[in-house]
Design a protein around this motif. Structure first.
Motif, PDB file in Angstrom:
ATOM      1  N   ALA A 164      -1.614  -4.121   8.404  1.00  0.00           N
ATOM      2  CA  ALA A 164      -2.473  -4.935   7.550  1.00  0.00           C
ATOM      3  C   ALA A 164      -3.241  -4.069   6.557  1.00  0.00           C
ATOM      4  CB  ALA A 164      -3.445  -5.743   8.402  1.00  0.00           C
ATOM      5  N   ILE A 165      -3.752  -2.935   7.021  1.00  0.00           N
ATOM      6  CA  ILE A 165      -4.519  -2.052   6.133  1.00  0.00           C
ATOM      7  C   ILE A 165      -3.635  -1.485   5.030  1.00  0.00           C
ATOM      8  CG2 ILE A 165      -5.769   0.147   6.030  1.00  0.00           C
ATOM      9  CD1 ILE A 165      -6.759  -0.524   8.909  1.00  0.00           C
ATOM     10  N   VAL A 166      -2.464  -0.983   5.401  1.00  0.00           N
ATOM     11  CA  VAL A 166      -1.552  -0.437   4.392  1.00  0.00           C
ATOM     12  C   VAL A 166      -1.080  -1.538   3.452  1.00  0.00           C
ATOM     13  CG1 VAL A 166       0.677   0.687   4.031  1.00  0.00           C
ATOM     14  CG2 VAL A 166      -0.835   1.484   5.841  1.00  0.00           C
ATOM     15  N   GLY A 167      -0.834  -2.735   3.991  1.00  0.00           N
ATOM     16  CA  GLY A 167      -0.437  -3.861   3.141  1.00  0.00           C
ATOM     17  C   GLY A 167      -1.517  -4.251   2.152  1.00  0.00           C
TER      18      GLY A 167
ATOM     19  N   ARG B 120       7.428  -0.830  -1.978  1.00  0.00           N
ATOM     20  CA  ARG B 120       6.816  -0.961  -0.665  1.00  0.00           C
ATOM     21  C   ARG B 120       7.756  -0.475   0.438  1.00  0.00           C
ATOM     22  NH1 ARG B 120       4.451  -6.695   0.728  1.00  0.00           N
ATOM     23  NH2 ARG B 120       2.392  -5.845   0.263  1.00  0.00           N
ATOM     24  N   GLY B 121       9.053  -0.783   0.304  1.00  0.00           N
ATOM     25  CA  GLY B 121      10.011  -0.376   1.327  1.00  0.00           C
ATOM     26  C   GLY B 121      10.071   1.128   1.484  1.00  0.00           C
ATOM     27  N   LEU B 122      10.139   1.861   0.367  1.00  0.00           N
ATOM     28  CA  LEU B 122      10.216   3.317   0.427  1.00  0.00           C
ATOM     29  C   LEU B 122       8.911   3.918   0.936  1.00  0.00           C
ATOM     30  CD1 LEU B 122      11.657   5.975  -0.111  1.00  0.00           C
ATOM     31  CD2 LEU B 122      10.902   5.842  -2.501  1.00  0.00           C
ATOM     32  N   ILE B 123       7.773   3.430   0.397  1.00  0.00           N
ATOM     33  CA  ILE B 123       6.478   3.964   0.809  1.00  0.00           C
ATOM     34  C   ILE B 123       6.259   3.748   2.306  1.00  0.00           C
ATOM     35  CG2 ILE B 123       3.970   3.650   0.616  1.00  0.00           C
ATOM     36  CD1 ILE B 123       4.404   3.063  -2.360  1.00  0.00           C
ATOM     37  N   MET B 124       6.533   2.532   2.763  1.00  0.00           N
ATOM     38  CA  MET B 124       6.310   2.243   4.174  1.00  0.00           C
ATOM     39  C   MET B 124       7.387   2.871   5.052  1.00  0.00           C
ATOM     40  SD  MET B 124       4.732  -1.624   4.158  1.00  0.00           S
ATOM     41  CE  MET B 124       3.738  -1.370   5.622  1.00  0.00           C
ATOM     42  N   GLY B 125       8.564   3.116   4.472  1.00  0.00           N
ATOM     43  CA  GLY B 125       9.600   3.827   5.220  1.00  0.00           C
ATOM     44  C   GLY B 125       9.193   5.265   5.505  1.00  0.00           C
ATOM     45  N   ILE B 126       8.624   5.916   4.480  1.00  0.00           N
ATOM     46  CA  ILE B 126       8.124   7.280   4.673  1.00  0.00           C
ATOM     47  C   ILE B 126       6.926   7.267   5.619  1.00  0.00           C
ATOM     48  CG2 ILE B 126       7.067   9.260   3.521  1.00  0.00           C
ATOM     49  CD1 ILE B 126       8.666   8.451   1.006  1.00  0.00           C
ATOM     50  N   TRP B 127       6.004   6.338   5.378  1.00  0.00           N
ATOM     51  CA  TRP B 127       4.807   6.228   6.216  1.00  0.00           C
ATOM     52  C   TRP B 127       5.171   5.933   7.664  1.00  0.00           C
ATOM     53  CZ3 TRP B 127       3.013   1.428   8.315  1.00  0.00           C
ATOM     54  CH2 TRP B 127       1.751   1.476   8.911  1.00  0.00           C
ATOM     55  N   ASN B 128       6.234   5.150   7.881  1.00  0.00           N
ATOM     56  CA  ASN B 128       6.616   4.775   9.236  1.00  0.00           C
ATOM     57  C   ASN B 128       7.170   5.952  10.037  1.00  0.00           C
ATOM     58  OD1 ASN B 128       7.013   2.394  11.120  1.00  0.00           O
ATOM     59  ND2 ASN B 128       9.078   3.254  11.132  1.00  0.00           N
TER      60      ASN B 128
ATOM     61  N   GLY C 111      14.300   2.115   4.122  1.00  0.00           N
ATOM     62  CA  GLY C 111      13.349   1.628   3.133  1.00  0.00           C
ATOM     63  C   GLY C 111      13.839   1.825   1.715  1.00  0.00           C
ATOM     64  N   PHE C 112      14.420   2.998   1.447  1.00  0.00           N
ATOM     65  CA  PHE C 112      14.934   3.286   0.097  1.00  0.00           C
ATOM     66  C   PHE C 112      16.095   2.358  -0.261  1.00  0.00           C
ATOM     67  CE2 PHE C 112      17.999   5.603  -2.585  1.00  0.00           C
ATOM     68  CZ  PHE C 112      17.216   5.810  -3.706  1.00  0.00           C
ATOM     69  N   ILE C 113      17.040   2.203   0.665  1.00  0.00           N
ATOM     70  CA  ILE C 113      18.205   1.345   0.385  1.00  0.00           C
ATOM     71  C   ILE C 113      17.775  -0.100   0.171  1.00  0.00           C
ATOM     72  CG2 ILE C 113      20.321   0.384   1.387  1.00  0.00           C
ATOM     73  CD1 ILE C 113      20.746   3.074   2.772  1.00  0.00           C
TER      74      ILE C 113
ATOM     75  N   THR D  68       9.500  -3.757  11.049  1.00  0.00           N
ATOM     76  CA  THR D  68       8.093  -3.712  11.457  1.00  0.00           C
ATOM     77  C   THR D  68       7.156  -3.279  10.330  1.00  0.00           C
ATOM     78  OG1 THR D  68       8.414  -1.466  12.315  1.00  0.00           O
ATOM     79  CG2 THR D  68       8.606  -3.284  13.879  1.00  0.00           C
ATOM     80  N   THR D  69       7.691  -2.790   9.228  1.00  0.00           N
ATOM     81  CA  THR D  69       6.821  -2.351   8.126  1.00  0.00           C
ATOM     82  C   THR D  69       7.005  -3.227   6.896  1.00  0.00           C
ATOM     83  OG1 THR D  69       8.493  -0.703   7.494  1.00  0.00           O
ATOM     84  CG2 THR D  69       6.701   0.041   8.908  1.00  0.00           C
ATOM     85  N   ALA D  70       7.996  -2.922   6.070  1.00  0.00           N
ATOM     86  CA  ALA D  70       8.156  -3.609   4.787  1.00  0.00           C
ATOM     87  C   ALA D  70       8.419  -5.100   4.949  1.00  0.00           C
ATOM     88  CB  ALA D  70       9.285  -2.955   3.986  1.00  0.00           C
ATOM     89  N   VAL D  71       9.303  -5.463   5.887  1.00  0.00           N
ATOM     90  CA  VAL D  71       9.603  -6.878   6.088  1.00  0.00           C
ATOM     91  C   VAL D  71       8.360  -7.625   6.548  1.00  0.00           C
ATOM     92  CG1 VAL D  71      10.914  -8.522   7.485  1.00  0.00           C
ATOM     93  CG2 VAL D  71      12.062  -6.532   6.518  1.00  0.00           C
ATOM     94  N   SER D  72       7.629  -7.067   7.510  1.00  0.00           N
ATOM     95  CA  SER D  72       6.410  -7.720   7.994  1.00  0.00           C
ATOM     96  C   SER D  72       5.374  -7.854   6.880  1.00  0.00           C
ATOM     97  CB  SER D  72       5.810  -6.910   9.151  1.00  0.00           C
ATOM     98  OG  SER D  72       6.688  -6.886  10.256  1.00  0.00           O
ATOM     99  N   ALA D  73       5.227  -6.814   6.059  1.00  0.00           N
ATOM    100  CA  ALA D  73       4.268  -6.873   4.960  1.00  0.00           C
ATOM    101  C   ALA D  73       4.703  -7.888   3.915  1.00  0.00           C
ATOM    102  CB  ALA D  73       4.120  -5.487   4.323  1.00  0.00           C
TER     103      ALA D  73
END
Length: 499
Positions: free
Chosen positions: A156-159, A167-175, A330-332, A387-392
C-alpha cells in the motif's frame, strides 16, 4: 546606478503531518525523488526482515529432526509450518482491512517489533529445554498473525508513492526484498546454528525489531503528508454517511475517502482469478521455501551428502534466481502490458524445470546450482508479479472511482488466498515426502499447471492486445511517432488503462 537584485523570497514551507515520523521532522525538506527513494529503501528493508525472520524453521528442520523431540517425525515439522501459514493466511484478511483504516507507519512498525518478539519466542524453547509440540505450534500461530502486518502495509505504501507504466519493473526490482530476505535469513540462521538452534531464531527476531524502530522514525506512507499532492487522505469511519463525508470534505478541504470492504474488493474484475492463481503459485514457492534445505540435505549431490548448515547456505541460490525472475517478470509485463500472459508463460515453463531439477540436480553441485536457480526464476517470478504490480493495479482499479484506500485490502485478499496455498504445500509435503520426493515434484508440477490454466481467459483477451500494440509500435516507429500510445490490459471483464 545599477539597482541591486532583490533578495529571493523564501520558498513556502511544505505542510507536514502533525503525527509524521520524528526522524523526518528532524531533517531538512527533501525532494520528491529523495522521499520516494527513502520509501523504497525502508519498505525494502522492512519486508526483507520479515522474510529473513521466516527462514529459521527451514534451516533448523534437520537439526530438530535429529536431536529435538518431538520433531523426529517430519510430519510434525510440517505441522509447525502449517500452523504459521494458516494463521498467516487467515490473519491477512483482517490485516488488510486494518491497513486501510489505521496509520500505516505505526501499524507496520508495531508489527515488526511484535513479530521479532514472537520469532524469538520459538527459539526460547531451546534455551528452556522445552519439548512440547503445543508450545511450538502456538508460537508459530502468534508469529503468523503478527507477520500479516507486513505485506499489505508495504505494498500500500509503495502503491501510494509509485504508479504508471513502469510500476511492474519498479516493483519487480523492489520485490527482490523477498529473495534477499530469504538469503539473509538462511545465512544468519545457518551461521547461528553452531551456537545452538535457538540463536537461529533469536538473532533474526532482534533484527526485525530494530527495523521496526527505523520504520517508526523515518517512513512516511503518504506523499500528501510531506507536501506532495493535493491534501492528506484521512480515513473515514464506516458509520459515517455520504452527507457527512461531503460536508466535511467541503469545509475542511481534505480528501476523505472510504476504505473499501472485502466484498467490494472481491467484486473488482480480476481479483478472484489472480487470488486463485496465487494460491497454487505460492504453494509451489513456499514448498521450496520450507523444504528445500531439508531436501538438499537428504539428497546425495555428486555422491556426497551435505550438513544442515551447508544445505541451508546452498538453498539461498534458489532465491538468487527468484530475484532475477521477479525483475524479469515485471519488465516483460510492462513491455507486453499484459500481466496475466506473463504469469502464465512463467508457470508453464516452471513445470519442466521442476522435473529437470529433481532428475539431474544430484549429478553435480554445478548442475544442481544451475537448475535450482532456473527453478527459482520461473517459480518466484510470477509469484512476485502477482503480489506486487498486479495487486497494486487492482487496488487502484478504475471501478473504485478514485477510492485510493483499497490497496491494502486488495493486496491482503490476493496474498491471503496465496498464503492458504502456502500453508497447504509444506503441510502436504511433510506427509508425502515419506513416499519419496518423486511424488512431491509431481504435486508441484500439477499446481504450476493449474495456476497457469486459471488465467486462460485473461490470456485470450490480452493476446490480441499484444499483437495490436506491436503493430501500432511498428507503425509509429515507421512514421517517427514511436512511443505515443495508450495501452490497456484486461483484468477479468473490464479494461484497466495503465497511464
Amino acid at each position: 546606478m545599477t539597482k541591486p537584485p532583490e533578495p529571493a523570497l523564501p520558498s513556502p514551507e511544505r505542510p507536514r503531518h502533525a503525527d509524521g515520523p520524528r526522524g523526518l521532522r528532524a531533517l531538512p525538506d527533501l525532494s520528491y525523488n529523495t522521499h520516494s527513494a527513502l520509501v523504497l529503501a525502508l519498505t525494502f528493508l522492512a519486508y526483507m526482515l520479515y522474510h529473513a525472520s521466516r527462514k529459521p524453521p527451514s534451516i533448523v528442520k534437520r537439526e530438530l529432526a535429529r536431536s529435538w523431540p518431538p520433531f523426529s517425525d517430519p510430519a510434525l515439522l510440517g505441522a509447525t509450518d502449517v500452523a504459521f501459514l494458516t494463521s498467516y493466511s487467515l490473519g491477512m484478511f483482517v490485516a488488510g482491512h486494518l491497513g486501510d483504516r489505521l496509520d500505516l507507519r505505526r501499524f507496520l512498525a508495531f508489527g515488526m517489533v511484535a513479530s521479532g518478539a514472537s520469532v524469538a519466542l520459538f527459539g526460547l524453547g531451546y534455551f528452556l529445554g522445552l519439548h512440547s509440540l503445543a508450545f511450538y505450534v502456538v508460537a508459530q500461530v502468534i508469529t503468523g498473525l503478527l507477520q500479516t502486518t507486513g505485506w499489505p502495509s508495504v505494498v500500500a505504501i509503495v502503491g501510494n508513492w509509485f504508479s504508471g507504466r513502469r510500476r511492474g519493473l519498479i516493483m519487480g526490482i523492489w520485490n527482490a526484498h523477498t529473495s534477499v530476505g530469504n538469503i539473509t535469513g538462511s545465512l544468519v540462521a545457518a551461521a547461528m546454528l553452531g551456537y545452538g538452534w535457538g540463536w537461529s531464531f533469536a538473532v533474526p527476531g532482534g533484527l526485525i525489531a530494530l527495523g521496526g524502530v527505523l520504520v517508526l522514525f523515518f517512513l512516511e506512507p503518504y506523499p500528501q503528508y510531506v507536501g506532495f499532492g493535493p491534501s492528506p487522505i484521512e480515513p473515514v469511519n464506516e458509520e459515517s454517511t455520504d452527507e457527512e463525508d461531503s460536508s466535511t470534505a467541503g469545509g475542511a478541504g481534505k480528501d476523505r475517502r472510504d476504505a473499501v470492504g472485502i466484498l467490494k474488493a472481491l467484486s473488482i474484475p480480476g481479483v478472484v482469478i489472480f487470488a486463485l492463481c496465487l494460491f497454487f503459485a505460492k504453494l509451489v514457492a513456499y514448498t521450496f521455501l520450507y523444504w528445500l534445505p531439508f531436501y538438499l540435505g537428504q539428497t546425495a549431490i555428486g555422491g556426497e551428502y551435505m550438513s544442515a548448515a551447508s544445505a541451508g547456505c546452498l538453498s539461498v541460490l534458489f532465491d538468487v534466481g527468484g530475484i532475477v525472475g521477479g525483475i524479469l517478470a515485471g519488465f516483460i509485463s510492462d513491455q507486453l502490458n499484459a500481466r496475466a500472459t506473463t504469469v502464465a508463460i512463467f508457470m508453464y515453463l516452471a513445470i519442466p524445470s521442476l522435473f529437470l531439477f529433481h532428475a539431474y540436480g544430484s549429478t553435480s553441485k554445478v548442475t544442481n546450482i544451475g537448475l535450482m536457480m532456473i527453478c527459482g526464476l520461473l517459480v518466484n517470478g510470477p509469484y512476485a508479479l502477482i503480489t506486487t504490480a498486479v495487486s497494486a493495479d487492482l487496488g487502484t482499479h478504475k471501478s473504485l472511482k478514485g477510492d485510493s484506500r483499497a490497496l491494502a485490502t486488495v493486496t491482503a485478499i490476493i496474498d491471503g488466498a496465496g498464503s492458504l496455498g502456502a500453508a497447504l504445500g509444506p503441510f502436504i509435503t511433510g506427509f508425502i515426502s515419506k513416499k519419496g520426493w518423486d511424488t512431491v515434484f509431481v504435486m508441484l508440477a500439477l499446481c504450476a499447471f493449474v495456476a497457469a490454466v486459471l488465467l486462460s481467459s485473461n490470456v485470450k483477451r490480452e493476446i490480441p492486445q499484444i499483437i495490436q500494440n506491436w503493430r501500432n509500435c511498428s507503425t509509429n516507429t515507421l512514421s517517427g511517432n514511436a512511443g505515443i500510445m495508450t495501452k490497456g490490459t484486461n483484468f477479468g471483464d473490464a479494461k484497466y488503462l495503465v497511464t
